[in-house]
Write a protein that holds these residues in place. Structure first.
Motif, short mmCIF file in Angstrom:
data_model
loop_
_atom_site.label_atom_id
_atom_site.label_comp_id
_atom_site.label_asym_id
_atom_site.label_seq_id
_atom_site.Cartn_x
_atom_site.Cartn_y
_atom_site.Cartn_z
N CYS A 232 -14.03 19.38 5.45
CA CYS A 232 -15.26 18.46 5.08
C CYS A 232 -15.93 19.65 4.05
O CYS A 232 -16.29 20.66 4.49
CB CYS A 232 -16.14 18.02 6.04
N CYS A 235 -19.36 20.50 6.11
CA CYS A 235 -19.59 21.39 7.43
C CYS A 235 -18.39 22.05 7.59
O CYS A 235 -18.15 22.93 8.40
CB CYS A 235 -19.95 20.30 8.66
N HIS A 253 -16.73 15.55 12.51
CA HIS A 253 -17.66 16.52 11.69
C HIS A 253 -18.30 17.62 12.58
O HIS A 253 -18.84 16.96 13.68
CB HIS A 253 -18.54 15.55 10.91
N CYS A 257 -23.67 18.26 10.49
CA CYS A 257 -23.28 17.82 9.26
C CYS A 257 -23.74 16.24 8.93
O CYS A 257 -23.94 15.41 10.07
CB CYS A 257 -21.60 17.59 9.24
N PHE A 259 -22.33 13.75 8.23
CA PHE A 259 -21.30 12.58 8.32
C PHE A 259 -21.19 12.70 10.09
O PHE A 259 -20.23 11.85 10.48
CB PHE A 259 -20.13 12.78 7.69
ZN LIG Z 1 -18.74 17.17 7.58
#
Ligand SMILES: [Zn+2]
Ligand SMILES: [Zn+2]
Ligand SMILES: [Zn+2]
Ligand SMILES: [Zn+2]
Ligand SMILES: [Zn+2]
Ligand SMILES: [Zn+2]
Length: 261
Positions: A232, A235, A253, A257, A259
């Motif tokens: 990602c 993060c 995640h 983050c 998400f």
């Molecule tokens: Zn993330």
């Protein structure tokens, strides 16, 4: 264009050897290249879109695109710009170029891209010898920073100063050189601040192999070009593996983050 009358109203006859019905068939299965402006059979174009971000079928023919790529990746040009869709200016990735132009153009792209990412690294120094044997490909990452300021070119052995970006000031340490040249010191401090900010915004290092990664598109699911590690962008959490985002969903995640959930 659609042909409904014979002889065709257009003075340009791209398929003069064909019988009338074959001609109509051919011309109806053709379109105009936005670069060379010739009307060509659909098979002369790459199938589908040039990039995933394009919202139109390929508008330039394969031969024009191949020429465009060849110019973009030419080794004798110092500046490098990634190839763009001639219609909508979306940037083509290495994978796009490989699909359209083949493996050798893709690897030329990869090489130029790596060099341009390397050049953006604050630790990169170009060899200052104009006759350096490495030509436009000259330059290297320097370890040790300003504490070990002598950069010796690995191609031609020319020495330069990492801190001053000048040929090595023989007989003077960097401090002594600064004292003798006050304007260099001011310029240097300003530049150091700028380049670090730039790198942090546009590039990140792969959490696995530490290669520089440039963000092309909006997607935050990144794949490292060097080691294919998926992570990602926000993060840096991995997609694969036991606690990866693939298996673990948004809990994969890291906390913080946007998400993570
Ligand atoms: Zn993330
Ligand atoms: Zn063309
Ligand atoms: Zn496009
Ligand atoms: Zn050199
Ligand atoms: Zn110096
Ligand atoms: Zn990697």
């Amino acid at each position: 264009m659609l042909i409904t009358s014979w002889p065709p109203l257009s003075p340009q006859v791209p398929f003069p050897h064909l019988k009338l019905h074959r001609y109509i068939e051919a011309i109806n299965a053709s379109r105009k290249c936005c670069v060379c402006l010739y009307t060509l059979s659909t098979s002369a174009f790459p199938s589908g879109k040039l990039t995933a971000a394009c919202n139109h079928p390929a508008a330039a023919c394969t031969s024009c695109l191949t020429d465009l790529f060849t110019d973009c990746f030419a080794k004798n040009v110092a500046s490098f710009e990634a190839p763009k869709c001639p219609e909508c200016a979306e940037t083509l990735s290495v994978t796009d170029v490989q699909r359209i132009g083949g493996r050798s153009l893709a690897s030329a792209y990869n090489e130029r891209l790596t060099l341009s990412l390397l050049r953006a690294d604050p630790d990169f120094r170009e060899c200052l010898n104009p006759d350096c044997s490495a030509g436009m490909g000259r330059g290297q990452l320097h370890e040790g920073g300003e504490e070990a300021p002598i950069v010796t070119c690995k191609y031609c052995s020319a020495k330069s100063c990492f801190a001053h970006k000048l040929p090595w000031h023989e007989g003077q340490t960097c401090e002594e050189f600064d004292e003798a040249n006050a304007e260099y010191r001011a310029a240097r401090e300003k530049e150091n601040q700028l380049s670090t900010k730039y790198m942090e915004k546009k590039y990140k290092r792969c959490p696995k192999c530490k290669a520089f990664i440039e963000k092309f598109h909006g997607c935050n699911h990144m794949t490292c070009r060097a080691c294919e590690h998926e992570f990602c962008w926000l993060c840096m959490a991995p997609y694969r593996g036991r606690l990866g985002i693939m298996d673990f969903g948004n809990r994969g995640h890291y906390v913080g983050c946007r998400f993570h959930g």
